[in-house]
Design a protein around this motif. Structure first.
Motif, PDB file in Angstrom:
ATOM      1  N   VAL A 198       0.898  -1.238   0.046  1.00 25.80           N
ATOM      2  CA  VAL A 198       0.144   0.174  -0.034  1.00 25.80           C
ATOM      3  C   VAL A 198       0.868   1.199   0.222  1.00 25.80           C
ATOM      4  CG1 VAL A 198      -1.693   1.567   1.146  1.00 25.80           C
ATOM      5  CG2 VAL A 198      -1.956  -1.106   1.266  1.00 25.80           C
ATOM      6  N   ALA A 199       0.627   2.216  -0.907  1.00 26.98           N
ATOM      7  CA  ALA A 199       1.224   3.488  -0.734  1.00 26.98           C
ATOM      8  C   ALA A 199       0.746   4.639  -0.021  1.00 26.98           C
ATOM      9  CB  ALA A 199       1.482   3.948  -2.341  1.00 26.98           C
ATOM     10  N   VAL A 223       5.831   3.214   0.414  1.00 29.20           N
ATOM     11  CA  VAL A 223       5.239   1.884  -0.136  1.00 29.20           C
ATOM     12  C   VAL A 223       5.711   0.814   0.830  1.00 29.20           C
ATOM     13  CG1 VAL A 223       5.147   0.392  -1.979  1.00 29.20           C
ATOM     14  CG2 VAL A 223       5.528   2.683  -2.403  1.00 29.20           C
ATOM     15  N   LYS A 224       4.482   0.269   1.624  1.00 27.78           N
ATOM     16  CA  LYS A 224       4.747  -0.682   2.633  1.00 27.78           C
ATOM     17  C   LYS A 224       3.791  -1.986   2.393  1.00 27.78           C
ATOM     18  CE  LYS A 224       5.825   2.531   6.516  1.00 27.78           C
ATOM     19  NZ  LYS A 224       5.322   2.818   7.773  1.00 27.78           N
ATOM     20  N   PRO A 225       4.226  -3.026   2.942  1.00 29.35           N
ATOM     21  CA  PRO A 225       3.459  -4.153   3.000  1.00 29.35           C
ATOM     22  C   PRO A 225       2.306  -3.819   3.643  1.00 29.35           C
ATOM     23  CG  PRO A 225       5.913  -4.941   3.372  1.00 29.35           C
ATOM     24  CD  PRO A 225       5.629  -3.482   3.444  1.00 29.35           C
ATOM     25  N   ALA A 226       0.946  -4.447   3.310  1.00 30.34           N
ATOM     26  CA  ALA A 226      -0.434  -4.015   4.010  1.00 30.34           C
ATOM     27  C   ALA A 226      -0.388  -4.180   5.304  1.00 30.34           C
ATOM     28  CB  ALA A 226      -1.452  -4.767   3.208  1.00 30.34           C
ATOM     29  N   ASP A 227       0.329  -5.337   5.939  1.00 33.49           N
ATOM     30  CA  ASP A 227       0.265  -5.391   7.420  1.00 33.49           C
ATOM     31  C   ASP A 227       1.174  -4.613   8.190  1.00 33.49           C
ATOM     32  OD1 ASP A 227       2.439  -6.602   6.338  1.00 33.49           O
ATOM     33  OD2 ASP A 227       2.283  -8.705   7.249  1.00 33.49           O
ATOM     34  N   THR A 262      -4.982   5.724  -1.181  1.00 36.82           N
ATOM     35  CA  THR A 262      -4.527   5.113  -0.111  1.00 36.82           C
ATOM     36  C   THR A 262      -5.840   4.334   0.547  1.00 36.82           C
ATOM     37  OG1 THR A 262      -2.611   6.427   0.161  1.00 36.82           O
ATOM     38  CG2 THR A 262      -3.267   4.744   2.017  1.00 36.82           C
ATOM     39  N   SER A 263      -6.675   5.113   0.897  1.00 34.28           N
ATOM     40  CA  SER A 263      -7.950   4.638   1.534  1.00 34.28           C
ATOM     41  C   SER A 263      -8.748   3.557   0.927  1.00 34.28           C
ATOM     42  CB  SER A 263      -8.983   5.830   2.178  1.00 34.28           C
ATOM     43  OG  SER A 263      -8.334   6.692   2.860  1.00 34.28           O
TER      44      SER A 263
END
Length: 407
Positions: A192-193, A282-286, A322-323
């Motif tokens: 997710v960014a 930019v991260k993993p969703a968790d 993002t949301s």
């Protein structure tokens, strides 16, 4: 050998009592419908019947437990269905609010509808069953698991899932805690960014998308940092948690086509002009925001505030982007949980079928051990009745016999 009158009377009374006892025993069996009325009738059968009866009682308890578990799971499934509808409705509103044709007043109207969805979701997260217990509070089900506080919605329930024994060898989860449903994402949810809080430029993003699954580092976060200016040229740097992945590269905004950047199997499309120091994470969703309520709060925050300049509009688009990605992950998580609930309901049907067959076997075994064969018992009843009548007749005839009659 002399036989006294006392001896004859005693033997006759004893015979009548024995015949009467046998007759009454058969009568009692017919009246009760049981061959083994007292343990002394058949000690071995009586002992086995006690064991079978206890096993039958345990099986019945498990059947009652399955009824309770089915009610809880059915209510959970119903609430999760409503939650998935609400999340879908929230995403539809965000897509509507993303349109550049809307004014601030229009977005305020959308925000009003979205806030209604937000309040509805809080109510569903605090839903109760027919006994007043909260469905998603774990073992702490006497109070509301989700509480609105100044910083947002906080989960105060238990992190465990309530379990119930539905069979001798099966302990089933009959509820899922709210933290796992409303504040988690499914495994493999992707990246997710998120735009940096201090961004002053008007860069907006779309994605990220996976372009090469083999190159993707599933647990690796990235930071995209922008530098330079319009005169000297824009640059960007992509860094992972350990250092630089891709050095500074030229970034040339295009008013017609988005700029596509790729790194470690991921791709991000960018539009607009950055300001030196702007960032995109930019991260993993968790590793990012996994809270459904926080997602809605972030969206409401930008929709309820007017957009005064290009940077505000970029923040609006980025936050909604993002949301929406986070809503997709939350919806997937809710649907995964709902599928799990459905699987458990199906398992209950299977266990019910097995338990029903087991109860039939116990009933048959118990019947074979202690129940009465009425045809045989009625024949025995008639025979004992004839025997009793014969002993009474013999006694009546014998008591009149005396030698004094012949003197």
């Amino acid at each position: 050998m002399r036989i006294s009158s006392v001896t004859m009377f005693e033997q006759s009374v004893s015979s009548m009592n024995r015949q009467q006892s046998d007759f009454l025993k058969v009568s009692q069996q017919i009246a009760s419908g049981r061959r083994v009325v007292n343990p002394s009738d058949d000690p071995q059968a009586a002992s086995r019947a006690v064991g079978v009866d206890q096993a039958r009682a345990v099986t019945q308890q498990h059947a009652d437990s399955r009824v309770s578990a089915r009610n809880a799971l059915a209510q959970t499934e119903s609430v999760l269905n409503s939650v998935s509808d609400a999340v879908t409705s929230a995403k539809t509103l965000m897509i509507q609010a993303s349109s550049d044709t809307l004014s601030d007043a229009d977005r305020q109207s959308v925000a009003s509808e979205l806030r209604g969805v937000y309040e509805t979701l809080i109510g569903q997260a605090n839903a109760t069953d027919g006994n007043g217990r909260h469905l998603f509070g774990g073992y702490n089900d006497s109070t509301e698991p989700f509480v609105k506080k100044e910083g947002g919605v906080e989960y105060v329930g238990d992190s465990n899932n309530r379990e119930q024994r539905i069979d001798a060898s099966r302990l089933m989860k009959v509820s899922d805690n709210g933290q796992a449903i409303f504040q988690s994402v499914p495994s493999g949810a992707g990246h997710v960014a998120t735009a940096g809080d201090g961004n002053n430029g008007n860069v907006t993003f779309k994605g990220p998308q996976i372009v090469d699954q083999e190159e993707v580092e599933p647990n690796e976060p990235y930071t995209i940092s922008f530098g330079g200016d319009a005169a000297s040229g824009y640059t960007y740097t992509v860094k992972d948690s350990s250092g630089t992945v891709a050095g500074p590269e030229g970034y040339e905004p295009d008013s017609e086509e988005p700029v596509r950047i790729e790194f470690d199997g991921l791709a991000l499309e960018l539009e607009g002009e950055p300001v030196d120091g702007d960032t995109i994470a930019v991260k993993p969703a968790d590793q990012g925001n996994t809270d459904l309520f926080t997602t809605l709060e972030n969206a409401l925050g930008v929709l309820e505030n007017p957009t005064e300049n290009a940077a505000d509009k970029a923040a609006l688009r980025n936050t909604l982007s993002t949301s929406m990605r986070e809503l997709d992950n939350s919806l997937d998580n809710v649907l995964t949980t709902r599928a799990s609930v459905g699987a458990r309901l199906n398992e209950l049907d299977v266990v019910d079928s097995v338990g029903g067959n087991r109860m039939i076997n116990y009933e048959q075994t118990l019947s074979d051990l202690v129940d009465l064969d009425y045809a045989e018992a009625i024949g025995e009843y008639s025979l004992r009745q004839v025997g009793l009548q014969a002993s009474q007749k013999a006694f009546a005839d014998m008591k009149g016999m005396s030698l004094f009659q012949f003197l």
